[in-house]
Design an enzyme around this catalytic site. Structure first.
Site, mmCIF file in Angstrom:
data_model
loop_
_atom_site.group_PDB
_atom_site.id
_atom_site.type_symbol
_atom_site.label_atom_id
_atom_site.label_comp_id
_atom_site.label_asym_id
_atom_site.label_seq_id
_atom_site.Cartn_x
_atom_site.Cartn_y
_atom_site.Cartn_z
ATOM 1 N N MET A 97 103.958 -26.332 38.186
ATOM 2 C CA MET A 97 103.470 -25.988 37.114
ATOM 3 C C MET A 97 104.376 -26.641 35.706
ATOM 4 S SD MET A 97 101.274 -22.118 37.300
ATOM 5 C CE MET A 97 102.727 -21.772 37.476
ATOM 6 N N HIS A 104 112.260 -27.397 42.014
ATOM 7 C CA HIS A 104 111.274 -28.415 41.891
ATOM 8 C C HIS A 104 112.221 -30.113 42.617
ATOM 9 C CE1 HIS A 104 109.620 -25.569 38.971
ATOM 10 N NE2 HIS A 104 108.487 -26.667 39.748
ATOM 11 N N LYS A 140 109.884 -20.824 48.455
ATOM 12 C CA LYS A 140 109.602 -19.414 47.802
ATOM 13 C C LYS A 140 108.563 -18.419 47.943
ATOM 14 C CE LYS A 140 110.149 -18.232 43.640
ATOM 15 N NZ LYS A 140 109.626 -18.271 42.818
ATOM 16 N N ASP A 141 107.692 -19.301 47.381
ATOM 17 C CA ASP A 141 105.659 -18.980 47.326
ATOM 18 C C ASP A 141 104.963 -19.414 48.784
ATOM 19 O OD1 ASP A 141 105.872 -18.572 44.902
ATOM 20 O OD2 ASP A 141 106.525 -20.792 44.823
ATOM 21 N N ARG A 152 110.289 -18.815 36.125
ATOM 22 C CA ARG A 152 110.827 -17.435 35.428
ATOM 23 C C ARG A 152 112.098 -16.232 35.494
ATOM 24 N NH1 ARG A 152 104.928 -16.855 38.148
ATOM 25 N NH2 ARG A 152 103.899 -17.014 36.608
HETATM 26 P P1 AMP Z 1 105.515 -24.176 40.406
HETATM 27 O O1 AMP Z 1 105.794 -25.269 39.200
HETATM 28 O O2 AMP Z 1 106.513 -22.127 40.005
HETATM 29 O O3 AMP Z 1 104.118 -23.767 40.517
HETATM 30 O O4 AMP Z 1 105.778 -24.791 42.260
HETATM 31 C C1 AMP Z 1 105.909 -25.585 41.911
HETATM 32 C C2 AMP Z 1 106.539 -25.589 43.068
HETATM 33 O O5 AMP Z 1 107.773 -25.749 43.552
HETATM 34 C C3 AMP Z 1 106.236 -24.222 44.448
HETATM 35 O O6 AMP Z 1 105.384 -24.901 45.941
HETATM 36 C C4 AMP Z 1 107.157 -23.652 44.316
HETATM 37 O O7 AMP Z 1 106.666 -23.172 45.916
HETATM 38 C C5 AMP Z 1 108.246 -24.639 44.590
HETATM 39 N N1 AMP Z 1 109.245 -23.613 44.130
HETATM 40 C C6 AMP Z 1 109.503 -22.903 43.161
HETATM 41 N N2 AMP Z 1 110.880 -22.372 42.862
HETATM 42 C C7 AMP Z 1 111.588 -23.102 44.699
HETATM 43 C C8 AMP Z 1 112.587 -22.830 45.266
HETATM 44 N N3 AMP Z 1 113.474 -22.031 43.956
HETATM 45 N N4 AMP Z 1 112.678 -23.476 45.874
HETATM 46 C C9 AMP Z 1 112.142 -24.344 46.729
HETATM 47 N N5 AMP Z 1 110.864 -24.446 45.821
HETATM 48 C C10 AMP Z 1 110.664 -23.839 44.849
#
Ligand code: AMP
Length: 276
Positions: free
Chosen positions: A30, A37, A149-150, A187
């Site tokens: 996102m 990322h 993490k998710d 966040r």
């Molecule tokens: P998001 O942009 O928050 O939707 O995250 C995009 C991808 O990055 C998802 O697969 C998340 O699980 C991964 N992600 C976010 N934060 C972390 C982190 N601290 N360590 C590893 N992967 C992450």
């Protein structure tokens, strides 16, 4: 590096790659890209001939009271991060491009998506699974990279791909943390100085539960209490010991489990999990 805002353009760019023997790796995000990322992108770079990063804040996965409109969108910086990490294609559609009409078709993964975050964010994982399946259909990657993490999101996507015979290999990537243990998240920038100081307590609580398990405790209720003691008076949304595949709470620990928690610091919600 290309930056494509439309389905038509990105598919035209990928057309020759689909016909080649190059492996395509997708990193769905996102935006507001951070070192977590970057770890996903770098893992994809090692394993794939072409890396595509999607940047899309998906309205379908936000509840009406959630942070969709205030979610950070530093797009210029995101493009730089992708460039620096050797990304081949950034797919960054506008909302109308992904949802040009009222969306009537959805992907739902029952059971796996119902507890934990799913219990407090109705419709969230339906929105996630739907947008990820759309991205898979548009981009047709060989592999897709998701952060541990998710954890529940990863479990939902894995089950969607398995149950619907989606020909994409799902690759999990370990959680990237700050020096004090806080899981890196877009966040985290909502936190003020005092909240940021308190935030690592979630990881410490999960680690305490893992320590209690490793010392021989099998009763999930007692393990849970040990973690809640560490959290003290922090507002806890949930703290559960679950099966790592289907995300169902266990009463007794008999094999490997995930310990997962969500807390609120002011108006910011933080999640984290560890394997034990
Ligand atoms: P998001 O942009 O928050 O939707 O995250 C995009 C991808 O990055 C998802 O697969 C998340 O699980 C991964 N992600 C976010 N934060 C972390 C982190 N601290 N360590 C590893 N992967 C992450």
């Amino acid at each position: 590096m290309r930056v494509d805002p439309t389905v038509k353009e990105v598919r035209e760019a990928l057309e020759p790659v689909w016909r080649s023997d190059k492996v395509i790796g997708l990193v769905p995000t996102m935006g507001a890209l951070h070192v977590g990322h970057e770890k996903l992108i770098q893992t994809a770079k090692k394993e794939c001939g072409v890396v595509v990063v999607s940047v899309f804040v998906n309205p379908l996965q936000f509840g009406p009271q959630e942070d969709y409109s205030r979610y950070p969108r530093p797009f210029g910086k995101d493009v730089e991060v992708c460039q620096r990490n050797g990304v081949d294609i950034v797919f960054a559609p506008f909302v109308d491009e992904m949802y040009p009409r009222t969306q009537l078709a959805f992907t739902e993964v029952t059971r796996v998506s119902e507890g934990l975050c799913g219990a407090f964010r109705p419709g969230h994982f339906r929105g996630v699974a739907t947008v990820v399946l759309k991205l898979f259909n548009i981009l047709q990657p060989d592999r897709a990279y998701f952060g541990e993490k998710d954890m529940q999101q990863l479990a939902v996507i894995r089950r969607m791909v398995a149950d619907l015979n989606v020909p994409v290999e799902i690759v999990p990537v370990p959680t990237v943390r700050e020096a004090d243990g806080l899981a890196v998240s877009s966040r985290n920038q909502y936190l003020d100085a005092e909240q940021r100081r308190v935030a690592p307590v979630l990881f410490r609580a999960l680690q305490e539960a893992a320590r209690v398990i490793h010392s021989g405790e099998k009763d999930a209720a007692r393990i849970r209490e040990s973690a809640l003691r560490v959290l003290g008076d922090v507002r806890v949304e949930y703290l559960e010991i679950v099966d790592p595949e289907d995300m169902q709470p266990v009463a007794m620990v008999t094999g490997s489990v995930r310990i997962a928690g969500a807390i609120w610091l002011g108006t910011t919600r933080l999640i984290d999990n560890v394997l034990a």
